[in-house]
Design a protein around this motif. Structure first.
Motif, PDB file in Angstrom:
ATOM      1  N   GLU A   1     -26.291 -10.011  -6.707  1.00  0.00           N
ATOM      2  CA  GLU A   1     -27.669 -10.482  -6.849  1.00  0.00           C
ATOM      3  C   GLU A   1     -27.751 -11.622  -7.859  1.00  0.00           C
ATOM      4  O   GLU A   1     -28.532 -12.566  -7.691  1.00  0.00           O
ATOM      5  N   GLU A   2     -26.910 -11.544  -8.892  1.00  0.00           N
ATOM      6  CA  GLU A   2     -26.908 -12.589  -9.918  1.00  0.00           C
ATOM      7  C   GLU A   2     -26.524 -13.946  -9.321  1.00  0.00           C
ATOM      8  O   GLU A   2     -27.196 -14.947  -9.540  1.00  0.00           O
ATOM      9  N   VAL A   3     -25.438 -13.961  -8.525  1.00  0.00           N
ATOM     10  CA  VAL A   3     -24.999 -15.206  -7.886  1.00  0.00           C
ATOM     11  C   VAL A   3     -26.017 -15.649  -6.847  1.00  0.00           C
ATOM     12  O   VAL A   3     -26.325 -16.835  -6.721  1.00  0.00           O
ATOM     13  N   ARG A   4     -26.570 -14.700  -6.116  1.00  0.00           N
ATOM     14  CA  ARG A   4     -27.562 -15.032  -5.073  1.00  0.00           C
ATOM     15  C   ARG A   4     -28.773 -15.747  -5.671  1.00  0.00           C
ATOM     16  O   ARG A   4     -29.266 -16.744  -5.129  1.00  0.00           O
ATOM     17  N   GLU A   5     -29.235 -15.234  -6.810  1.00  0.00           N
ATOM     18  CA  GLU A   5     -30.403 -15.828  -7.449  1.00  0.00           C
ATOM     19  C   GLU A   5     -30.124 -17.256  -7.914  1.00  0.00           C
ATOM     20  O   GLU A   5     -30.996 -18.121  -7.886  1.00  0.00           O
ATOM     21  N   GLN A   6     -28.897 -17.488  -8.351  1.00  0.00           N
ATOM     22  CA  GLN A   6     -28.531 -18.822  -8.855  1.00  0.00           C
ATOM     23  C   GLN A   6     -28.472 -19.856  -7.738  1.00  0.00           C
ATOM     24  O   GLN A   6     -28.614 -21.056  -7.989  1.00  0.00           O
ATOM     25  N   THR A   7     -28.261 -19.399  -6.500  1.00  0.00           N
ATOM     26  CA  THR A   7     -28.015 -20.342  -5.398  1.00  0.00           C
ATOM     27  C   THR A   7     -29.150 -20.406  -4.368  1.00  0.00           C
ATOM     28  O   THR A   7     -29.056 -21.149  -3.397  1.00  0.00           O
ATOM     29  N   ARG A   8     -30.197 -19.640  -4.553  1.00  0.00           N
ATOM     30  CA  ARG A   8     -31.306 -19.657  -3.582  1.00  0.00           C
ATOM     31  C   ARG A   8     -32.008 -21.012  -3.561  1.00  0.00           C
ATOM     32  O   ARG A   8     -32.224 -21.627  -4.598  1.00  0.00           O
ATOM     33  N   ASP A   9     -32.384 -21.440  -2.363  1.00  0.00           N
ATOM     34  CA  ASP A   9     -33.288 -22.591  -2.216  1.00  0.00           C
ATOM     35  C   ASP A   9     -34.659 -22.000  -1.891  1.00  0.00           C
ATOM     36  O   ASP A   9     -35.005 -21.772  -0.724  1.00  0.00           O
ATOM     37  N   LYS A  10     -35.452 -21.767  -2.918  1.00  0.00           N
ATOM     38  CA  LYS A  10     -36.691 -21.016  -2.749  1.00  0.00           C
ATOM     39  C   LYS A  10     -37.794 -21.818  -2.052  1.00  0.00           C
ATOM     40  O   LYS A  10     -38.870 -21.277  -1.769  1.00  0.00           O
ATOM     41  N   THR A  11     -37.511 -23.098  -1.771  1.00  0.00           N
ATOM     42  CA  THR A  11     -38.485 -23.871  -0.989  1.00  0.00           C
ATOM     43  C   THR A  11     -38.466 -23.429   0.471  1.00  0.00           C
ATOM     44  O   THR A  11     -39.423 -23.680   1.213  1.00  0.00           O
ATOM     45  N   LYS A  12     -37.369 -22.775   0.874  1.00  0.00           N
ATOM     46  CA  LYS A  12     -37.255 -22.240   2.235  1.00  0.00           C
ATOM     47  C   LYS A  12     -37.736 -20.783   2.246  1.00  0.00           C
ATOM     48  O   LYS A  12     -37.681 -20.096   1.219  1.00  0.00           O
ATOM     49  N   ILE A  13     -38.193 -20.336   3.390  1.00  0.00           N
ATOM     50  CA  ILE A  13     -38.614 -18.936   3.508  1.00  0.00           C
ATOM     51  C   ILE A  13     -37.374 -18.048   3.368  1.00  0.00           C
ATOM     52  O   ILE A  13     -36.400 -18.190   4.119  1.00  0.00           O
ATOM     53  N   GLN A  14     -37.406 -17.162   2.385  1.00  0.00           N
ATOM     54  CA  GLN A  14     -36.275 -16.290   2.119  1.00  0.00           C
ATOM     55  C   GLN A  14     -36.346 -15.047   3.001  1.00  0.00           C
ATOM     56  O   GLN A  14     -37.388 -14.390   3.099  1.00  0.00           O
ATOM     57  N   LEU A  15     -35.221 -14.755   3.647  1.00  0.00           N
ATOM     58  CA  LEU A  15     -35.134 -13.602   4.541  1.00  0.00           C
ATOM     59  C   LEU A  15     -34.153 -12.559   4.013  1.00  0.00           C
ATOM     60  O   LEU A  15     -33.210 -12.894   3.305  1.00  0.00           O
ATOM     61  N   GLU A  16     -34.382 -11.338   4.392  1.00  0.00           N
ATOM     62  CA  GLU A  16     -33.385 -10.279   4.210  1.00  0.00           C
ATOM     63  C   GLU A  16     -32.946  -9.840   5.603  1.00  0.00           C
ATOM     64  O   GLU A  16     -33.760  -9.341   6.385  1.00  0.00           O
ATOM     65  N   ILE A  17     -31.651 -10.075   5.913  1.00  0.00           N
ATOM     66  CA  ILE A  17     -31.102  -9.701   7.222  1.00  0.00           C
ATOM     67  C   ILE A  17     -30.127  -8.555   6.990  1.00  0.00           C
ATOM     68  O   ILE A  17     -29.045  -8.741   6.424  1.00  0.00           O
ATOM     69  N   ALA A  18     -30.518  -7.361   7.385  1.00  0.00           N
ATOM     70  CA  ALA A  18     -29.731  -6.165   7.065  1.00  0.00           C
ATOM     71  C   ALA A  18     -28.827  -5.782   8.236  1.00  0.00           C
ATOM     72  O   ALA A  18     -28.939  -4.687   8.808  1.00  0.00           O
ATOM     73  N   ASN A  19     -27.925  -6.690   8.595  1.00  0.00           N
ATOM     74  CA  ASN A  19     -27.033  -6.425   9.725  1.00  0.00           C
ATOM     75  C   ASN A  19     -25.773  -5.699   9.288  1.00  0.00           C
ATOM     76  O   ASN A  19     -25.325  -5.810   8.138  1.00  0.00           O
ATOM     77  N   GLU A  20     -25.182  -4.931  10.200  1.00  0.00           N
ATOM     78  CA  GLU A  20     -23.847  -4.394   9.994  1.00  0.00           C
ATOM     79  C   GLU A  20     -22.869  -5.564  10.048  1.00  0.00           C
ATOM     80  O   GLU A  20     -22.911  -6.367  10.977  1.00  0.00           O
TER      81      GLU A  20
ATOM     82  N   GLU B   1     -26.224  -3.489  18.364  1.00  0.00           N
ATOM     83  CA  GLU B   1     -26.545  -3.130  16.985  1.00  0.00           C
ATOM     84  C   GLU B   1     -28.021  -3.390  16.732  1.00  0.00           C
ATOM     85  O   GLU B   1     -28.636  -4.258  17.373  1.00  0.00           O
ATOM     86  N   PHE B   2     -28.590  -2.644  15.785  1.00  0.00           N
ATOM     87  CA  PHE B   2     -29.974  -2.851  15.364  1.00  0.00           C
ATOM     88  C   PHE B   2     -29.969  -3.589  14.029  1.00  0.00           C
ATOM     89  O   PHE B   2     -29.333  -3.144  13.069  1.00  0.00           O
ATOM     90  N   VAL B   3     -30.688  -4.722  13.995  1.00  0.00           N
ATOM     91  CA  VAL B   3     -30.678  -5.566  12.796  1.00  0.00           C
ATOM     92  C   VAL B   3     -32.108  -5.761  12.291  1.00  0.00           C
ATOM     93  O   VAL B   3     -32.907  -6.458  12.926  1.00  0.00           O
ATOM     94  N   PRO B   4     -32.455  -5.152  11.150  1.00  0.00           N
ATOM     95  CA  PRO B   4     -33.784  -5.375  10.562  1.00  0.00           C
ATOM     96  C   PRO B   4     -33.840  -6.742   9.862  1.00  0.00           C
ATOM     97  O   PRO B   4     -32.905  -7.128   9.167  1.00  0.00           O
ATOM     98  N   ILE B   5     -34.939  -7.473  10.054  1.00  0.00           N
ATOM     99  CA  ILE B   5     -35.162  -8.758   9.386  1.00  0.00           C
ATOM    100  C   ILE B   5     -36.559  -8.750   8.785  1.00  0.00           C
ATOM    101  O   ILE B   5     -37.526  -8.374   9.458  1.00  0.00           O
ATOM    102  N   LYS B   6     -36.657  -9.144   7.509  1.00  0.00           N
ATOM    103  CA  LYS B   6     -37.983  -9.215   6.894  1.00  0.00           C
ATOM    104  C   LYS B   6     -38.072 -10.428   5.972  1.00  0.00           C
ATOM    105  O   LYS B   6     -37.057 -10.987   5.532  1.00  0.00           O
ATOM    106  N   ILE B   7     -39.294 -10.828   5.656  1.00  0.00           N
ATOM    107  CA  ILE B   7     -39.553 -11.959   4.760  1.00  0.00           C
ATOM    108  C   ILE B   7     -39.598 -11.457   3.316  1.00  0.00           C
ATOM    109  O   ILE B   7     -40.214 -10.415   3.027  1.00  0.00           O
ATOM    110  N   LEU B   8     -38.944 -12.175   2.415  1.00  0.00           N
ATOM    111  CA  LEU B   8     -38.984 -11.861   0.980  1.00  0.00           C
ATOM    112  C   LEU B   8     -39.973 -12.815   0.321  1.00  0.00           C
ATOM    113  O   LEU B   8     -39.616 -13.902  -0.150  1.00  0.00           O
ATOM    114  N   ALA B   9     -41.232 -12.410   0.296  1.00  0.00           N
ATOM    115  CA  ALA B   9     -42.287 -13.291  -0.228  1.00  0.00           C
ATOM    116  C   ALA B   9     -42.098 -13.564  -1.710  1.00  0.00           C
ATOM    117  O   ALA B   9     -42.369 -14.671  -2.192  1.00  0.00           O
TER     118      ALA B   9
END
Length: 840
Positions: free
Chosen positions: A380-399, A407-415
């Protein structure tokens, strides 16, 4: 685009290293600066203190080793290789150009930095680095340290055979059966047994040797081919008589040996013919050294077969203890440059089975590491350093890996992670890389939506994610793709039993005890517990001198109950009075929990029920080197054991002859490597194996002496019980009699030794009162010869003890007096035995 998975894997090898990256769902080798797949793990510091790594450093290494022959004995090389074999030791590499000593991890960090530099299009912050399965905990610790020095923020370790099996499994049509990974690298050997069912891999068992590899092959060629040639054609008595000069000569010739080894992996013969004048120095009669040796496959087979045989023996032992034979295997996977050798491949086919040569032994580990990396989220530390928050951030919980076709893949927006505007309605479309399947546009939000995706079987599936608003306009998102590899990632397993040394409450002997849940081959991450351990003394609050010691060890197969020399010391955890909130009385309970994460980082939690207090300790492994004199003495003791076995009439025993030959080889290796940290580690590893065999042989010849001792100790106990015992102790003695009869009938040495320890322990318990009386009387009579910390207090305690003795003494009355007296003695005058270790 910022990566959500690590995606990068490094094979940090003893002699060669490589880096791979996941690109469009495939593990791809990143070429070196010389456009090769691998780079020599070699570091050179030039006169301007500039650091060179790779091919240029390797060329400098060869020149340095040759110059050392002509230079004085204090010549310092500035080129280094094979420092992976000294990871976890306090070995230092002095550099005259750098004007400082370098550690193994500092040199490894330079290799890692250089590998990272081959990636030109992005910064690499997270990495998966492979390590031998047989690496000890301290070696893994310093590998992490090297990665930190190289600038990586998120580091995961992966066992090399697991990485190789992943890369092999991705391309192989064999999706069921038993696989054996035969990983013979430049400095280490690993064998890993896997069971594969419908593409799902599970590591069953591993075995290895951290000091067996290509380096050993090179020196075998030096010692068996090149040095005999030099001895035959030159006079080098003075060189051979001087350990330092002899090692310089061996090191210089090693480069020619390595060239020969590689050449004979692909052709029938090789001529060692350096240019005239390339080898500096002269023999004892002033002749310049020259080499002109034609080496055939037959020659090299004689030299290297014994080294390869060690690896094959390890593999056969691994199969045998899992009730398998070579014919049971569906795949024998080769890893490492030396496995190109036709000598080895022939030996494997004759003794195990025909190897599968479909995977590239040089790159399969690096590619497997990248495949594994594609399944691991960046921190999470590295992820936060590299996010481009001007883009809509997604969480893709794929296997990340699967053998299924859906496979079932949940996708949601991280507002909360998005700084730009998010439309009221957002639609997502998932499209497979071959464009043959798409989900269509599905509305998503911050709660999430599940997409049922279709996968092509047997290939890596790449998916793109596209966002739209309700008017069909494209929206930028991150991440905008994901991949799923068609192989189930096998969890790594513990290569050793993880345990602690404990004092047996019955016998008083300190032995290795495995922590339940941390047995060899347990899948990791893993948690182990050991409850109800006892302290031997009170721990006073605030007192650093009062402490509990928890020696953590890694034990080989069948290590339970063994002596310390058989196991690898990880560290000593000390919990002193300064760490505790109040007084911890003697004989208090201690509950231990040991947690090992997926990178095999160890954390220990000690809980003290009496105080309702717990403390967490993150294990930092000890880095030490082996004392030459101690190792020499251990070899002598082993030879003495062989002599004793012969005296007992075992001269014709084939196993005894074999271990005697092994000891001769060990002693020869020790003589060649007295001043070499790596060499001494290798000698100790091999000595441990021989000592185990000696113990087994002792078991077969020990019975007559053990039977006699058992009877003597039992009759002694029986007599003491008649004089001092009661109805309760008589019941115990009668139980011992029944057990003695059973052991004698079975002639079972192991059970006999256990029974002997129990009888001796009960005898001590029964006669404890007399030991306490003897201690008080002896210290009273010799009062002036002890250096009491408080002589007045000591005199008071002794008078109290003498008074109790004169009035009908009990253990409960005398024991506290003796303990208090011992506390008043300096450490070197106390009764022998470590009272800081726990009892269990």
């Amino acid at each position: 685009m910022a990566r959500t998975k690590i995606d990068y894997g490094i094979d940090l090898g003893t002699t060669n290293s490589a880096i791979s990256r996941m690109e469009n769902g495939e593990a791809t080798i990143k070429k070196t600066d010389t456009l090769k797949d691998t780079m020599p793990s070699c570091v050179y510091i030039n006169k301007k203190k500039a650091i060179q790594v790779g091919d240029s450093a390797y060329n400098a290494l060869k020149s340095d080793k040759l110059r050392a022959m002509k230079a004085s004995s204090n010549f310092q090389s500035n080129a280094f290789i094979e420092f992976k074999r000294t990871m976890g030791t306090d070995k230092k590499y002095p550099s005259s150009n750098f004007e400082k000593d370098l550690t193994s991890e500092e040199l490894s960090a330079e290799v890692l930095k250089t590998l990272k530099s081959f990636v030109k299009d992005e910064n690499v912050n997270s990495i998966v680095i492979t390590v031998p399965a047989a690496f000890k905990n301290n070696q893994k610790e310093v590998t992490r340290e090297a990665a930190k020095l190289a600038g990586f923020n998120h580091i995961e370790l992966l066992q090399e055979p697991v990485a190789a099996s992943m890369a092999y499994g991705l391309d192989s049509n064999k999706k069921d059966g038993f696989w054996l990974v035969f990983d013979f690298g430049g400095g280490t050997f690993d064998a890993a047994l896997l069971k594969v069912e419908e593409g799902i891999m599970k590591v069953i068992d591993t075995e290895g040797d951290n000091y067996l590899g290509g380096k050993n092959l090179d020196y075998a060629i030096v010692d068996e081919i090149i040095l005999p040639y030099i001895q035959e054609n030159f006079v080098i008595d003075s060189i051979l008589a001087d350990d330092t000069k002899k090692q310089i000569l061996r090191n210089a010739m090693k480069e020619y040996a390595e060239e020969t080894k590689i050449a004979l992996s692909f052709k029938d013969e090789h001529n060692i013919l350096p240019p005239l004048g390339e080898i500096p120095g002269e023999d004892d009669e002033g002749e310049e050294f020259e080499l002109d040796i034609t080496v055939t496959q037959n020659d090299i087979s004689k030299a290297v077969s014994p080294v390869f045989q060690k690896a094959i023996d390890v593999s056969l032992s691994l199969l045998e203890r899992n009730n398998l034979k070579g014919s049971s295997l569906d795949s024998l996977i080769l890893v490492g440059g030396p496995t190109f050798s036709p000598v080895l491949r022939k030996m494997l086919e004759e003794q195990i089975c025909k190897p599968d040569t479909s995977a590239d032994p040089m790159t399969v580990v690096s590619k497997g590491a990248a495949l594994y990396a594609s399944t691991v989220d960046v921190s999470e530390e590295v992820r936060e350093q590299t996010r481009d928050k001007t883009k809509i951030q997604l969480e893709i919980a794929n296997e990340s890996s699967t053998v299924e076709t859906e496979e079932f893949v949940p996708i949601k927006i991280l507002a909360d992670k998005t700084e730009g505007e998010i439309p009221e309605k957002v639609f997502a479309e998932v499209t497979r890389g071959d464009k043959a399947w798409s989900s269509g546009k599905v509305e998503i939000n911050t709660i999430g939506e599940v997409f049922e995706i279709s996968l092509n079987e047997g290939v890596t599936n790449q998916f793109s994610v596209t966002l739209y608003d309700d008017k069909g306009n494209l929206l930028e998102c991150e991440p905008d793709s994901f991949s799923i590899i068609p192989v189930k990632v096998p969890p790594a397993t513990l290569p050793y039993n993880v345990g602690i040394e404990l004092k047996d409450k019955t016998t008083g002997k300190v032995r290795f005890k495995t922590i339940k849940g941390l047995e060899k081959n347990q899948s990791i991450p893993a948690i182990g517990t050991r409850n109800g351990l006892k302290t031997q003394k009170q721990i006073r609050p605030g007192m650093d001198s009062d402490f509990i010691k928890i020696p953590v060890y890694e034990g080989e197969h069948a290590s339970e109950g063994t002596r310390a020399i058989y196991n690898e010391h990880v560290t000593d955890i000390k919990i002193s009075g300064a760490d505790l909130p109040s007084l911890l009385p003697e004989n208090s309970d201690v509950d231990l929990t040991i947690n090992i994460d997926r990178s095999e980082k160890i954390t220990v939690t000690a809980y003290f029920p009496y105080l309702d207090y717990s403390t967490d300790i993150e294990v930092d492994s000890t880095q030490t080197s082996i004392e030459t004199s101690w190792l020499e003495n251990e070899i002598k003791k082993a030879k003495g054991s062989i002599a004793e076995l012969k005296e007992d009439g075992n001269s014709d025993n084939g196993q005894l002859a074999k271990v005697e030959a092994e000891l001769e080889q060990i002693e020869k290796s020790f003589e060649n490597n007295k001043n070499d940290v790596d060499g001494k580690q290798e000698v100790l590893t091999n000595l441990r194996k021989s000592l185990k065999t000696i113990d087994e042989l002792n078991d077969t010849t020990e019975w007559p002496k053990l039977e006699e001792t058992l009877k003597e100790e039992f009759y002694r106990l029986e007599k003491v019980n008649n004089d001092l015992g009661n109805e309760k102790t008589t019941q115990v003695v009668n139980q011992f009699r029944s057990q003695l009869d059973e052991v004698i009938r079975a002639k079972d040495v192991k059970l006999g030794n256990v029974l002997l320890e129990e009888i001796e322990g009960f005898f001590i318990k029964l006669t404890f009162i007399y030991q306490l009386i003897g201690f008080i009387r002896s210290h009273n009579e010799n009062f002036g010869s002890f250096h009491w910390k408080d002589s007045g207090r000591a005199r008071t305690l002794l008078n109290k003890g003498l008074q109790i003795i004169g009035e009908n003494p009990t253990v409960d009355e005398l024991h506290p007096v003796v303990i208090s007296l011992i506390d008043l003695l300096p450490n070197d005058e106390r009764p022998s035995g470590d009272d800081s270790v726990l009892v269990g």
